[in-house]
Design a protein around this motif. Structure first.
Motif, PDB file in Angstrom:
ATOM      1  N   VAL A   1       6.010  -3.936   5.409  1.00 50.63           N
ATOM      2  CA  VAL A   1       5.210  -2.748   5.707  1.00 50.63           C
ATOM      3  C   VAL A   1       3.943  -2.854   4.866  1.00 50.63           C
ATOM      4  N   GLN A   2       2.796  -2.914   5.524  1.00 49.65           N
ATOM      5  CA  GLN A   2       1.531  -3.106   4.815  1.00 49.65           C
ATOM      6  C   GLN A   2       0.979  -1.760   4.316  1.00 49.65           C
ATOM      7  N   GLY A   3      -0.253  -1.796   3.845  1.00 47.17           N
ATOM      8  CA  GLY A   3      -0.944  -0.576   3.437  1.00 47.17           C
ATOM      9  C   GLY A   3      -1.053  -0.410   1.938  1.00 47.17           C
TER      10      GLY A   3
ATOM     11  N   LEU B   1       4.649  -8.848 -11.432  1.00 48.59           N
ATOM     12  CA  LEU B   1       3.839  -7.948 -10.602  1.00 48.59           C
ATOM     13  C   LEU B   1       4.232  -8.034  -9.132  1.00 48.59           C
ATOM     14  N   LYS B   2       4.411  -6.871  -8.539  1.00 53.40           N
ATOM     15  CA  LYS B   2       4.578  -6.753  -7.089  1.00 53.40           C
ATOM     16  C   LYS B   2       3.525  -5.774  -6.592  1.00 53.40           C
ATOM     17  N   VAL B   3       3.021  -6.003  -5.405  1.00 52.85           N
ATOM     18  CA  VAL B   3       1.977  -5.156  -4.839  1.00 52.85           C
ATOM     19  C   VAL B   3       2.477  -4.541  -3.544  1.00 52.85           C
ATOM     20  N   MET B   4       2.334  -3.215  -3.441  1.00 53.67           N
ATOM     21  CA  MET B   4       2.753  -2.521  -2.227  1.00 53.67           C
ATOM     22  C   MET B   4       2.015  -3.100  -1.024  1.00 53.67           C
ATOM     23  N   GLY B   5       2.770  -3.385   0.009  1.00 53.00           N
ATOM     24  CA  GLY B   5       2.179  -3.970   1.207  1.00 53.00           C
ATOM     25  C   GLY B   5       2.278  -5.477   1.260  1.00 53.00           C
ATOM     26  N   PHE B   6       2.751  -6.072   0.157  1.00 57.17           N
ATOM     27  CA  PHE B   6       2.876  -7.531   0.103  1.00 57.17           C
ATOM     28  C   PHE B   6       4.280  -7.939  -0.354  1.00 57.17           C
ATOM     29  N   GLN B   7       4.626  -7.608  -1.588  1.00 54.64           N
ATOM     30  CA  GLN B   7       5.958  -7.955  -2.090  1.00 54.64           C
ATOM     31  C   GLN B   7       6.903  -6.755  -2.113  1.00 54.64           C
TER      32      GLN B   7
END
Length: 343
Positions: A56-58, A106-112
């Motif tokens: 889910v991206q964004g 690090l995790k980024v919403m929309g990617f990991q």
């Protein structure tokens, strides 16, 4: 509620899922705008090295708070907000020393981890940044990329007031870097690109010198406009060997180059010149909350214009068409915005 899920490269499906429940430290946001960025496009093409499917991206977003967790303070229902999309461990060296944006895990919403491409999104209040009431939702969704620019400039470790700044690359990030540099006090800003369209957008945003290096000699223009001392600071915003090597070739001895562009392949650089001229190559990744706050102030003060960068809007359920539009107009697209919950 509807949620957009990229099930595999090039394919987005919409699913009906429950509105998320929030815990005591979270808020529920009714999403209003989602920006599509270059990294999202890499995911669409299956070329992002750190993203798996379904996803889910964004992460460039704005919305309105509709519900608060029991322990949340400082917000109220109806607040316009954006989100810092980093998910950090809080335990590693970087997190313990105030550099959570480069967390070891690090995790980024929309990617990991799950992004905000849903009608409603639950997120920790600590990741939420309030927007001015008068700021548009479009502008709110562009605070994230503007924060990238602000943080990149801060990596120089110098006051920009009175300096001459060269920005290589006039895409959305390069444009915002150039505008932010000017807003943070630079005496003059030069931006380069081989796209006349992008240079035209930069000119409409008030950048002092807009140069196509295929048509004009960069070294000559630097000397003509900035004098013998050339640029005080250079920012590479493309992520490509030609522009990185231009930065090294034309940098003043002892000066700094901020590496903003994301390199898809291993760079091939003239490190002999870097060593011989005592150049500083400085990396920059994301941002911290203070970068968001400064980005918001730059927009409020009229120092950064965001509207010229917006190429088109698409309704939420046309998410896939937004990517197809970008694909068809690669050379004439800056920022595409997904609009939802417009009622």
């Amino acid at each position: 509620m509807l949620q957009a899920v990229m099930v595999k490269p090039g394919m987005i499906e919409f699913r009906n899922v429950p509105v998320p429940e929030i815990n005591a430290e979270e808020v529920l946001i009714e999403m209003k705008r989602i920006g599509v960025c270059g990294s999202d496009i890499h995911v669409y093409h299956g070329k992002h090295p750190y993203t798996s499917y379904p996803v889910v991206q964004g992460h460039e977003v704005s919305g309105v708070i509709v519900k608060l967790g029991a322990k949340v303070a400082g917000f109220k229902p109806g607040d316009k907000v954006t989100i810092q999309p980093q998910v950090c461990c809080g335990r590693c060296y970087s997190c313990r020393h105030g550099k959570y944006h480069i967390c070891d895990d690090l995790k980024v919403m929309g990617f990991q981890t799950t992004g905000a491409a849903s009608e409603y999104f639950a997120v920790a209040a600590a990741k939420v940044v309030k927007l001015p009431d008068e700021m548009s939702f479009d502008a709110g969704a562009m605070i994230e990329p503007l924060a990238v620019a602000v943080h990149a400039l801060s990596r120089a470790g110098m006051n920009l007031k009175g300096l001459n700044v060269l920005v290589l690359g006039a895409g959305p990030i390069g444009n915002l870097v150039a505008q932010a540099a000017r807003g943070m006090g630079a005496a003059a800003v030069m931006i380069t690109d081989i796209s006349g369209y992008r240079l035209g957008i930069a000119e409409s945003c008030g950048i002092d010198y807009c140069l196509n290096p295929e048509q004009q000699n960069l070294g000559t223009m630097l000397a003509d406009q900035f004098g013998a001392d050339k640029a005080d600071l250079i920012l590479e915003c493309v992520g490509a060997n030609p522009t990185m090597n231009q930065a090294i070739e034309y940098a003043r001895k002892g000066s700094s180059i901020i590496v903003v562009g994301v390199f898809g392949d291993r760079a091939n650089l003239d490190m002999g010149l870097v060593q011989d001229r005592e150049l500083q190559l400085i990396g920059t990744l994301m941002y911290q909350e203070q970068d968001y706050l400064q980005a918001i102030e730059l927009v409020k003060e009229g120092q950064v214009r965001l509207e010229p960068l917006i190429t088109n809007h698409f309704p939420f359920q046309d998410y896939q068409k937004a990517y197809e539009f970008i694909e068809d107009r690669k050379d004439r697209t800056m920022k595409v915005i997904i609009a939802l919950n417009d009622h």
